[in-house]
Structure formats: C-alpha cells, structure tokens
Design a protein around this motif. Structure first.
Motif, mmCIF file in Angstrom:
data_model
loop_
_atom_site.group_PDB
_atom_site.id
_atom_site.type_symbol
_atom_site.label_atom_id
_atom_site.label_comp_id
_atom_site.label_asym_id
_atom_site.label_seq_id
_atom_site.Cartn_x
_atom_site.Cartn_y
_atom_site.Cartn_z
ATOM 1 N N PRO A 175 0.859 -1.375 -0.132
ATOM 2 C CA PRO A 175 -0.055 -0.111 0.023
ATOM 3 C C PRO A 175 0.911 1.333 0.073
ATOM 4 C CG PRO A 175 0.182 -0.911 2.073
ATOM 5 C CD PRO A 175 0.706 -1.913 1.229
ATOM 6 N N VAL A 176 0.148 2.109 -0.653
ATOM 7 C CA VAL A 176 0.614 3.729 -0.184
ATOM 8 C C VAL A 176 0.486 4.089 1.017
ATOM 9 C CG1 VAL A 176 0.479 6.321 -1.044
ATOM 10 C CG2 VAL A 176 0.212 4.167 -2.917
ATOM 11 N N THR A 177 1.533 4.681 1.914
ATOM 12 C CA THR A 177 1.424 4.978 3.062
ATOM 13 C C THR A 177 1.891 6.197 3.343
ATOM 14 O OG1 THR A 177 3.855 4.194 3.741
ATOM 15 C CG2 THR A 177 1.916 2.401 3.970
ATOM 16 N N PRO A 178 1.565 6.773 4.502
ATOM 17 C CA PRO A 178 2.067 8.159 4.885
ATOM 18 C C PRO A 178 3.806 8.366 4.750
ATOM 19 C CG PRO A 178 0.520 7.730 6.481
ATOM 20 C CD PRO A 178 0.625 6.442 5.620
ATOM 21 N N ASP A 179 4.277 7.145 5.301
ATOM 22 C CA ASP A 179 5.579 7.203 5.403
ATOM 23 C C ASP A 179 6.172 7.126 3.673
ATOM 24 O OD1 ASP A 179 6.049 7.250 7.977
ATOM 25 O OD2 ASP A 179 6.099 5.171 7.738
ATOM 26 N N ASN A 180 5.699 6.319 2.808
ATOM 27 C CA ASN A 180 6.213 6.170 1.495
ATOM 28 C C ASN A 180 5.844 7.116 0.455
ATOM 29 O OD1 ASN A 180 4.057 4.731 0.568
ATOM 30 N ND2 ASN A 180 4.487 2.909 0.764
ATOM 31 N N ILE A 181 4.879 7.659 0.748
ATOM 32 C CA ILE A 181 4.086 8.757 -0.067
ATOM 33 C C ILE A 181 5.139 9.725 -0.057
ATOM 34 C CG2 ILE A 181 2.778 9.934 1.334
ATOM 35 C CD1 ILE A 181 0.750 10.165 -0.703
ATOM 36 N N ASN A 182 5.751 10.151 0.842
ATOM 37 C CA ASN A 182 6.942 11.435 0.838
ATOM 38 C C ASN A 182 8.116 10.829 0.665
ATOM 39 O OD1 ASN A 182 4.600 13.222 1.386
ATOM 40 N ND2 ASN A 182 4.354 12.568 3.500
ATOM 41 N N THR A 183 8.535 9.686 1.164
ATOM 42 C CA THR A 183 9.805 9.610 1.078
ATOM 43 C C THR A 183 10.223 8.783 -0.151
ATOM 44 O OG1 THR A 183 9.523 7.338 2.215
ATOM 45 C CG2 THR A 183 10.098 9.159 3.514
ATOM 46 N N VAL A 184 9.165 8.049 -1.010
ATOM 47 C CA VAL A 184 9.589 7.457 -2.225
ATOM 48 C C VAL A 184 8.674 7.851 -3.218
ATOM 49 C CG1 VAL A 184 9.622 5.173 -3.098
ATOM 50 C CG2 VAL A 184 10.489 5.498 -0.844
ATOM 51 N N LEU A 185 7.548 7.856 -3.154
ATOM 52 C CA LEU A 185 6.414 8.001 -4.314
ATOM 53 C C LEU A 185 6.431 9.167 -4.916
ATOM 54 C CD1 LEU A 185 4.793 5.901 -5.575
ATOM 55 C CD2 LEU A 185 2.890 6.664 -4.289
ATOM 56 N N ARG A 186 6.365 10.389 -4.197
ATOM 57 C CA ARG A 186 6.665 11.701 -4.624
ATOM 58 C C ARG A 186 7.892 11.962 -5.441
ATOM 59 N NH1 ARG A 186 1.964 14.610 -3.104
ATOM 60 N NH2 ARG A 186 1.209 14.174 -1.047
ATOM 61 N N ALA A 187 8.790 11.339 -4.772
ATOM 62 C CA ALA A 187 10.210 11.790 -5.530
ATOM 63 C C ALA A 187 10.294 10.960 -6.833
ATOM 64 C CB ALA A 187 11.503 11.109 -4.695
ATOM 65 N N GLU A 188 9.773 9.642 -6.674
ATOM 66 C CA GLU A 188 9.648 8.657 -8.198
ATOM 67 C C GLU A 188 8.622 9.578 -9.281
ATOM 68 O OE1 GLU A 188 11.626 6.603 -9.158
ATOM 69 O OE2 GLU A 188 12.632 6.133 -7.171
ATOM 70 N N ILE A 189 7.884 10.430 -8.855
ATOM 71 C CA ILE A 189 6.529 11.027 -9.712
ATOM 72 C C ILE A 189 7.336 12.291 -10.097
ATOM 73 C CG2 ILE A 189 4.763 12.365 -9.511
ATOM 74 C CD1 ILE A 189 3.270 10.366 -7.427
ATOM 75 N N ASP A 190 8.073 12.982 -9.246
ATOM 76 C CA ASP A 190 8.885 13.996 -9.628
ATOM 77 C C ASP A 190 9.811 13.550 -10.703
ATOM 78 O OD1 ASP A 190 7.281 15.794 -8.202
ATOM 79 O OD2 ASP A 190 8.818 15.724 -6.574
ATOM 80 N N LYS A 191 10.665 12.606 -10.470
ATOM 81 C CA LYS A 191 11.651 12.077 -11.600
ATOM 82 C C LYS A 191 11.104 11.873 -12.758
ATOM 83 C CE LYS A 191 14.126 9.002 -9.055
ATOM 84 N NZ LYS A 191 14.864 7.905 -8.833
ATOM 85 N N ALA A 192 9.836 11.153 -12.800
ATOM 86 C CA ALA A 192 8.998 10.898 -14.232
ATOM 87 C C ALA A 192 8.672 12.047 -14.861
ATOM 88 C CB ALA A 192 8.007 10.147 -13.684
ATOM 89 N N LEU A 193 8.310 13.034 -14.093
ATOM 90 C CA LEU A 193 7.778 14.268 -14.702
ATOM 91 C C LEU A 193 8.932 15.142 -15.347
ATOM 92 C CD1 LEU A 193 5.014 15.311 -11.883
ATOM 93 C CD2 LEU A 193 4.686 14.737 -14.164
ATOM 94 N N LYS A 194 9.924 15.296 -14.473
ATOM 95 C CA LYS A 194 11.152 15.989 -15.193
ATOM 96 C C LYS A 194 11.697 15.098 -16.174
ATOM 97 C CE LYS A 194 12.354 17.823 -10.606
ATOM 98 N NZ LYS A 194 13.264 17.801 -9.525
ATOM 99 N N ALA A 195 11.683 14.035 -16.228
ATOM 100 C CA ALA A 195 12.142 13.100 -17.427
ATOM 101 C C ALA A 195 11.396 13.181 -18.801
ATOM 102 C CB ALA A 195 12.201 11.656 -17.142
#
Length: 197
Positions: A175-195
């Motif tokens: 699951p998406v959790t309060p921990d991984n949404i900020n530490t992992v998922l948002r960073a990966e989304i930002d990477k994909a948006l920048k790419a």
C-alpha cells in the motif's frame, strides 16, 4: 572392535538424517539475503524500463464523474502523460487505508491516476469508490486477473508509475502509506515528470 564401527555408523546415520535440514536452512538464508531485508516493497520488477502492458480493460459499469461515464483502460492513455496506476480491490484491507492518500495524489493535475480493479464484483467496487472516494480518471476491470499478471502484480495493492513514453519507471509493492508517499512515491513521480519535460 564392533562397538566403534557401530558408533561411526550411528553418527553417519544421524548426519544423513540432519543433512536435508542443513541444506534447507542454507537455502533459506541465501534467499533471505538475496531479497534484501525481506521488505516486499523492495522486490524488483522485471517490467521497469519496459512498455506498460497493452491490455485494454473494460470500464467499471455504472461508474461516473460529473455525469460522464469513467472510461476503461485503453493503453494509448499512457502516451504523453505521467500516470500513476494502482491495482486495487474492494476486499483488500490495505486498499482502504491507502484510499485517502490516492485521493490526495489525484489532486495533482500533472499526472493521471488509473485504477485497475482486480478480481472484484462490480457492485462491491462501485460501493468501495463511493465510500472511500474515487481518485481515478480511468478505471479498468481485470475480472479474471490476466491483466494483473501482465503487469507483474504479486498481490493487491500495487502501484506503478508510467512515464510519458508509456514505459514503467517505478513499482511500489504494497500500500501507499504516509511514510512512503513522501519519502519514495513523490520523488519517483517528480523524476518521471522531469524526465519527459
């Protein structure tokens, strides 16, 4: 002289009986260390860097937003947009816990949220989205689980990020959790948006 020979035979027999247990323990240790710390969210996906599966999925009957029917999954939707694909089911308890976080991510206009409803009844899936909110712009129904196999799903929930080129760039098992949404998922989304910009 027969007593020492019988002791040796007895020791050998005990060792042979213990050998399968020793081999099993050694294999278990190898698998444990090969998979990291046992965290299932770290299981690598063979699909990273490959195109998203081209399996169309029908829409969830009766699901609408602002009076318009929410479409099913047409694989062409991945071209030109960063997509967050979430595989979920109404019977999945962790899916209920991650629902508010997906709704939060759904407010980000830079990406589209795609839901794949896994082995669920239409009524239960609609009831789930009515109760917990529908963050998805697209909901495809995977009634028999075949599409989820093509996505490499281990179990629900799982979340994928698909880049603008239609390529899977990240997979989150669990699951998406309060921990991984900020530490992992948002960073990966930002990477994909920048790419893709």
């Amino acid at each position: 002289m027969s007593a020492p020979a019988s002791d040796d035979a007895s020791r050998r027999q005990r060792w042979l009986m213990a050998l399968p247990l020793v081999v099993f323990a050694a294999l278990a240790a190898i698998f444990w260390f090969a998979l990291g710390d046992g965290d299932p969210s770290r299981i690598p996906s063979a699909l990273i860097g490959h195109p998203a599966p081209q399996t169309p999925l029908p829409p969830l009957d009766g699901l609408a937003s602002n009076g318009a029917a929410i479409p099913g999954l047409d694989p062409t939707v991945f071209k030109g947009k960063v997509s967050l694909v979430n595989v979920w089911a109404s019977w999945c308890v962790p899916c209920r816990d991650e629902a508010p976080l997906l709704t939060e991510l759904g407010r980000d206009s830079r990406l589209q949220l795609v839901g794949i409803n896994y082995k669920d009844s239409t009524e239960n899936a609609r009831r789930f989205l009515g109760r917990y909110g529908n963050p998805f712009r697209i909901v495809g129904v995977d009634a028999n689980g075949r599409a989820s196999i093509e996505w490499g799903v281990y179990g629900v929930p799982e979340t994928f990020i698909v880049g603008r080129e239609g390529t899977i760039v990240y997979k989150l098992v669990g699951p998406v959790t309060p921990d991984n949404i900020n530490t992992v998922l948002r960073a990966e989304i930002d990477k994909a948006l920048k790419a893709g910009s």
